[in-house]
Write a protein that holds these residues in place. Structure first.
Motif, PDB file in Angstrom:
ATOM      1  N   TRP A   1       0.849  -1.191   0.000  1.00  0.00           N
ATOM      2  CA  TRP A   1       0.000   0.000   0.000  1.00  0.00           C
ATOM      3  C   TRP A   1       0.887   1.244   0.000  1.00  0.00           C
ATOM      4  CZ3 TRP A   1      -4.244   2.456  -0.907  1.00  0.00           C
ATOM      5  CH2 TRP A   1      -4.526   3.660  -0.268  1.00  0.00           C
ATOM      6  N   PRO A   2       0.677   2.177  -0.944  1.00  0.00           N
ATOM      7  CA  PRO A   2       1.497   3.397  -0.986  1.00  0.00           C
ATOM      8  C   PRO A   2       1.152   4.318   0.190  1.00  0.00           C
ATOM      9  CG  PRO A   2       0.408   2.981  -3.100  1.00  0.00           C
ATOM     10  CD  PRO A   2      -0.247   2.107  -2.073  1.00  0.00           C
ATOM     11  N   GLN A   3       1.935   4.293   1.238  1.00  0.00           N
ATOM     12  CA  GLN A   3       1.596   5.027   2.443  1.00  0.00           C
ATOM     13  C   GLN A   3       1.689   6.535   2.260  1.00  0.00           C
ATOM     14  OE1 GLN A   3       2.729   3.561   6.255  1.00  0.00           O
ATOM     15  NE2 GLN A   3       3.258   1.544   5.472  1.00  0.00           N
ATOM     16  N   THR A   4       2.244   6.992   1.144  1.00  0.00           N
ATOM     17  CA  THR A   4       2.244   8.438   0.885  1.00  0.00           C
ATOM     18  C   THR A   4       0.826   8.941   0.634  1.00  0.00           C
ATOM     19  OG1 THR A   4       2.696   7.951  -1.447  1.00  0.00           O
ATOM     20  CG2 THR A   4       4.588   8.470  -0.027  1.00  0.00           C
TER      21      THR A   4
ATOM     22  N   ARG B   1      -2.282   7.242   7.809  1.00  0.00           N
ATOM     23  CA  ARG B   1      -3.066   6.848   8.979  1.00  0.00           C
ATOM     24  C   ARG B   1      -4.130   5.834   8.561  1.00  0.00           C
ATOM     25  NH1 ARG B   1      -7.531   8.755  12.141  1.00  0.00           N
ATOM     26  NH2 ARG B   1      -7.177   8.376  14.363  1.00  0.00           N
ATOM     27  N   VAL B   2      -3.846   4.580   8.783  1.00  0.00           N
ATOM     28  CA  VAL B   2      -4.784   3.498   8.507  1.00  0.00           C
ATOM     29  C   VAL B   2      -5.192   2.904   9.844  1.00  0.00           C
ATOM     30  CG1 VAL B   2      -5.143   1.286   7.358  1.00  0.00           C
ATOM     31  CG2 VAL B   2      -3.687   3.025   6.290  1.00  0.00           C
ATOM     32  N   THR B   3      -6.497   2.876  10.134  1.00  0.00           N
ATOM     33  CA  THR B   3      -6.977   2.456  11.449  1.00  0.00           C
ATOM     34  C   THR B   3      -7.954   1.295  11.321  1.00  0.00           C
ATOM     35  OG1 THR B   3      -8.795   4.059  11.376  1.00  0.00           O
ATOM     36  CG2 THR B   3      -6.714   4.796  12.348  1.00  0.00           C
ATOM     37  N   SER B   4      -8.272   0.695  12.456  1.00  0.00           N
ATOM     38  CA  SER B   4      -9.227  -0.412  12.475  1.00  0.00           C
ATOM     39  C   SER B   4     -10.632   0.117  12.226  1.00  0.00           C
ATOM     40  CB  SER B   4      -9.186  -1.134  13.823  1.00  0.00           C
ATOM     41  OG  SER B   4      -7.907  -1.714  14.036  1.00  0.00           O
ATOM     42  N   ALA B   5     -11.451  -0.686  11.539  1.00  0.00           N
ATOM     43  CA  ALA B   5     -12.838  -0.320  11.306  1.00  0.00           C
ATOM     44  C   ALA B   5     -13.616  -0.460  12.604  1.00  0.00           C
ATOM     45  CB  ALA B   5     -13.437  -1.205  10.224  1.00  0.00           C
TER      46      ALA B   5
ATOM     47  N   ALA C   1      -9.273   4.040   5.930  1.00  0.00           N
ATOM     48  CA  ALA C   1      -8.327   5.126   5.694  1.00  0.00           C
ATOM     49  C   ALA C   1      -9.008   6.216   4.890  1.00  0.00           C
ATOM     50  CB  ALA C   1      -7.087   4.616   4.952  1.00  0.00           C
ATOM     51  N   GLU C   2      -8.459   7.413   4.949  1.00  0.00           N
ATOM     52  CA  GLU C   2      -8.928   8.520   4.123  1.00  0.00           C
ATOM     53  C   GLU C   2      -7.781   9.038   3.283  1.00  0.00           C
ATOM     54  OE1 GLU C   2     -10.957  11.699   5.976  1.00  0.00           O
ATOM     55  OE2 GLU C   2     -12.666  10.466   6.602  1.00  0.00           O
ATOM     56  N   VAL C   3      -8.084   9.368   2.025  1.00  0.00           N
ATOM     57  CA  VAL C   3      -7.086   9.861   1.086  1.00  0.00           C
ATOM     58  C   VAL C   3      -7.556  11.203   0.550  1.00  0.00           C
ATOM     59  CG1 VAL C   3      -5.890   9.410  -1.103  1.00  0.00           C
ATOM     60  CG2 VAL C   3      -6.409   7.513   0.447  1.00  0.00           C
ATOM     61  N   SER C   4      -6.637  12.123   0.369  1.00  0.00           N
ATOM     62  CA  SER C   4      -6.984  13.426  -0.184  1.00  0.00           C
ATOM     63  C   SER C   4      -7.571  13.280  -1.577  1.00  0.00           C
ATOM     64  CB  SER C   4      -5.738  14.316  -0.244  1.00  0.00           C
ATOM     65  OG  SER C   4      -5.995  15.485  -0.994  1.00  0.00           O
TER      66      SER C   4
ATOM     67  N   VAL D   1      -3.342  -6.134  -1.722  1.00  0.00           N
ATOM     68  CA  VAL D   1      -2.473  -5.061  -1.250  1.00  0.00           C
ATOM     69  C   VAL D   1      -1.994  -5.436   0.142  1.00  0.00           C
ATOM     70  CG1 VAL D   1      -2.376  -2.623  -0.593  1.00  0.00           C
ATOM     71  CG2 VAL D   1      -3.688  -3.324  -2.604  1.00  0.00           C
ATOM     72  N   THR D   2      -0.712  -5.268   0.389  1.00  0.00           N
ATOM     73  CA  THR D   2      -0.165  -5.612   1.698  1.00  0.00           C
ATOM     74  C   THR D   2      -0.060  -4.366   2.572  1.00  0.00           C
ATOM     75  OG1 THR D   2       2.109  -5.344   0.877  1.00  0.00           O
ATOM     76  CG2 THR D   2       1.161  -7.558   0.825  1.00  0.00           C
ATOM     77  N   PHE D   3      -0.369  -4.566   3.855  1.00  0.00           N
ATOM     78  CA  PHE D   3      -0.215  -3.501   4.846  1.00  0.00           C
ATOM     79  C   PHE D   3       0.088  -4.168   6.178  1.00  0.00           C
ATOM     80  CE2 PHE D   3      -1.766  -0.604   8.127  1.00  0.00           C
ATOM     81  CZ  PHE D   3      -1.131   0.575   7.753  1.00  0.00           C
ATOM     82  N   ASN D   4       1.198  -3.779   6.787  1.00  0.00           N
ATOM     83  CA  ASN D   4       1.638  -4.373   8.054  1.00  0.00           C
ATOM     84  C   ASN D   4       1.678  -5.894   7.999  1.00  0.00           C
ATOM     85  OD1 ASN D   4       2.011  -1.876   9.183  1.00  0.00           O
ATOM     86  ND2 ASN D   4       0.134  -1.899  10.406  1.00  0.00           N
ATOM     87  N   GLY D   5       2.156  -6.418   6.862  1.00  0.00           N
ATOM     88  CA  GLY D   5       2.351  -7.855   6.725  1.00  0.00           C
ATOM     89  C   GLY D   5       1.109  -8.658   6.404  1.00  0.00           C
TER      90      GLY D   5
END
Length: 278
Positions: free
Chosen positions: A203-206, A210-214, A226-229, A250-254
């Motif tokens: 996942w492109p963290q740029t 801030r990715v959080t639990s639902a 997550a929210e993206v501009s 897509v991978t995020f935190n493994g």
């Protein structure tokens, strides 16, 4: 968004689409209750073949109409190869009253129709809130557009007139005399891959650091948000669509996820009014 500033266009409906065609249970397309007061009065989706809750990465309706008379709709471009264009418009009071009468007629319908008894066919889903605030939905299987296909002609001829009266109005919106807009923000859901995925990419963290639990629930266990501009809308949409088309996770935190577009939040735009029907 608040009425004159930013309003959420498309509500997060946790069960936006139920199965259609071969996968149908006969129960139509029902959605879980929407708690946010800014939820649309009326929303429309084309139900995809073999559709399930997470079959499409774009979970937002094609058309959403709010109690204020604001209409938000998408128009596909290049046969869906590029991101859709987004438009908004304001219905006149006369048009809102007319729509209200059409919605009342929908209440007498069943929640599922397959008038031509077509197997393995996509459908149309109309979802609305009645005057009591209860969320209702109707799904109709088969094509309704004017075509030379015998099945489609048969579907339209046998479709409930009350459904067609709303459907024809919803698909009739076009870009003429409307206000195009760019999203202010895009809300995403990270749906965990239960069976792994082909060639997952990071996942492109740029885009969203801030990715959080639902919200905690048995249904959302393991999901992230997550929210993206909105300035990234075209690139983000195309990137997710490519992952979806290729069956790539897509991978995020493994861990591996599929990315879904849940909400598109509009910025402030100039209001325009839909011309009266001729």
């Amino acid at each position: 968004m608040q009425l004159a500033l930013t309003r959420k266009i498309l509500c997060c409906l946790s069960l936006a689409l139920m199965s259609a065609g071969c996968a149908s249970t006969g129960q139509g397309a029902m959605a879980s209750p929407v708690e946010r007061p800014e939820a649309p009065l009326l929303a429309y989706w084309p139900a995809n073949l073999w559709s399930t809750r997470w079959s499409s990465f774009d979970q937002t309706p094609d058309v959403a109409i709010y109690p204020s008379g604001e209409v938000f709709f998408k128009q596909p471009t290049d046969w869906g190869v590029t991101p859709p264009r987004l438009y908004r418009i304001l219905l006149t009071q006369e048009q809102q009253d007319d729509l209200g009468q059409r919605l009342k007629a929908l209440e007498s319908l069943k929640d599922y129709y397959n008038p031509a008894h077509i197997k393995c066919a996509p459908g149309k889903v109309i979802q609305w809130r009645n005057e009591r605030g209860i969320l209702q939905a109707v799904e109709l299987v088969g094509g309704l557009e004017p075509t030379l296909e015998a099945n489609d002609r048969n579907v339209r001829a046998k479709a409930p007139p009350a459904f067609l009266a709303v459907y024809d109005q919803l698909v009739g919106f076009n870009a003429e005399n409307t206000a195009p807009f760019k999203p202010e923000r895009i809300r995403l859901t990270f749906a965990p891959s239960r069976e792994g995925a082909v060639n997952p990419v990071p996942w492109p963290q740029t885009w969203a650091t801030r990715v959080t639990s639902a919200t905690a629930s048995s249904e959302n266990e393991g999901f992230l948000k997550a929210e993206v501009s909105g300035i990234h809308f075209e690139d983000l949409y195309a990137w997710i669509q490519t992952r979806n088309d290729n069956g790539e996770g897509v991978t995020f935190n493994g861990k591996v996820y599929y990315i879904l577009i849940e909400d598109i939040i509009a910025g402030e735009v100039t209001r325009t009014t839909l011309p009266h029907e001729r």
